[in-house]
Write an enzyme that holds these catalytic residues in place. Structure first.
Site, short mmCIF file in Angstrom:
data_model
loop_
_atom_site.label_atom_id
_atom_site.label_comp_id
_atom_site.label_asym_id
_atom_site.label_seq_id
_atom_site.Cartn_x
_atom_site.Cartn_y
_atom_site.Cartn_z
N SER A 1 -7.40 9.43 -7.02
CA SER A 1 -7.72 9.45 -5.60
C SER A 1 -9.25 9.44 -5.40
O SER A 1 -9.94 8.61 -5.97
CB SER A 1 -7.05 10.65 -4.94
N ASP B 1 2.11 3.56 -2.89
CA ASP B 1 0.97 4.31 -2.34
C ASP B 1 0.67 3.84 -0.91
O ASP B 1 0.40 2.66 -0.68
CB ASP B 1 -0.26 4.09 -3.24
N HIS C 1 1.46 8.03 -2.85
CA HIS C 1 0.15 8.33 -3.44
C HIS C 1 0.24 9.46 -4.48
O HIS C 1 -0.38 9.38 -5.54
CB HIS C 1 -0.81 8.72 -2.33
#
Length: 336
Positions: free
Chosen positions: A125, A267, A300
């Protein structure tokens, strides 16, 4: 053990100068005794990569994909993340910083530690976005970079989500809790939530999507700080390896080490299509490229859930034994 470090007289993107105080941890052989792997944590993460309460125990540790018997693992706490519990080290002037500033801070910290090259860097991330920025800032630094569930630019979609997060953080009566609840809706996917609350075997009445969101909001409220959330959310909007010039491919092509992108097919935050576009276009001008795709319904957060797949991809990069994770029913779909 938490070590402290100071980058003195740091001049940020707006020209302000201040000492930056933060902390780090190492795992495995002491620095200087083995190749070093840098692990960059995500938004609400910290330097506790492995061991007691380690957030990546499944892939980092003795005999794991990132083997602390072979490598020294180094993890910085992002400046201002509050993990050292010293309010003086929070960055309330967070809007004066960009993620490139943090890459420069990390670079200086590495120099302070006597580290001139790294076997690999990996981050998920925002930690992966920071890795991209570091590799562009110092193209010779890494032999391998592994950006996971991330991107090298802040897309309009990402900025839109961050704007809503900012509004919540600045205006809610319970900013941390409410922002986290909102974030969980795009950290996961509709299929993931359906599986968890409709198709699973949760006894009726023992769990609902509403109580699950409230749980995650409250848990973050108990361990995280508002100033840190505001900082991290702002930094996400500044991801731009072109440093404002808009030519991300040229910037990435200058990275001397190999680039191994790991994306997640579901995601909803850093979109897999953007990662595939990066891979296709960048591989035309830079041969040392690979991409792996985690197949998951969990969105995600899959990089914190689908450890079997992630370990398999990492094993191929770190040349670990191929018999690890043989029970994994998933496999890399594409790689080169």
């Amino acid at each position: 053990m938490l070590y402290k470090i100071t980058v003195p007289d740091f001049k940020n993107s707006t020209g302000s100068v201040q000492d930056i105080r933060f902390s780090y941890e190492t795992f495995g052989p002491e620095l200087g005794k083995a190749p070093v792997i840098l692990v960059n944590h995500a938004l609400s993460g910290n330097s506790k990569v492995t061991g007691s309460k380690g957030w990546w125990n499944a892939v980092v540790g003795d005999g794991k994909s990132i083997d602390t018997g072979k490598f020294t693992v180094l993890a910085f706490n992002m400046p201002g993340n509050g993990y050292d519990e010293d309010p003086a080290n929070l960055l309330h002037n967070y809007k004066e910083f960009t993620l490139r500033d943090f890459a420069e801070i990390y670079s200086r910290a590495l120099s302070h530690l006597g580290i001139t090259s790294l076997y690999a860097g990996i981050g998920g991330s925002i930690g992966g976005a920071l890795l991209w920025e570091m590799a562009v800032l110092r193209p010779e630094l890494f032999q391998h970079i592994i950006p996971v569930a991330t991107d090298y630019k802040a897309t309009q979609w990402l900025r839109a989500l961050c704007k809503v997060q900012e509004q919540i953080l600045n205006n809610s009566a319970h900013p941390l809790r409410d922002a986290r609840m909102h974030a969980m809706t795009f950290y996961r996917s509709p299929q993931s939530l359906h599986e968890k609350f409709v198709s699973s075997h949760i006894p009726k009445g023992s769990g609902t999507i509403e109580t699950w969101l409230e749980y995650h909001g409250t848990k973050l409220e108990e361990r995280f700080q508002l100033a840190t959330y505001k900082l991290m959310n702002h930094l996400l909007t500044t991801v731009d390896i072109s440093n404002g010039r808009g030519d991300h491919l040229t910037a990435a092509a200058g990275i001397e080490g190999s680039i191994h992108i790991i994306t997640v097919n579901s995601d909803l935050f850093f979109l897999p299509g953007d990662n595939w576009e990066t891979y296709v276009n960048l591989s035309l001008i830079k041969p040392e490229m690979s991409i792996h795709e985690i197949r998951s319904i969990h969105g995600h957060d899959a990089f914190l859930i689908e450890y079997a797949q992630l370990s398999q991809f990492l094993n191929s990069i770190f040349n670990n034994k191929k018999d690890q994770n043989e029970k994994n029913k998933h496999s890399a779909l594409w790689s080169r």
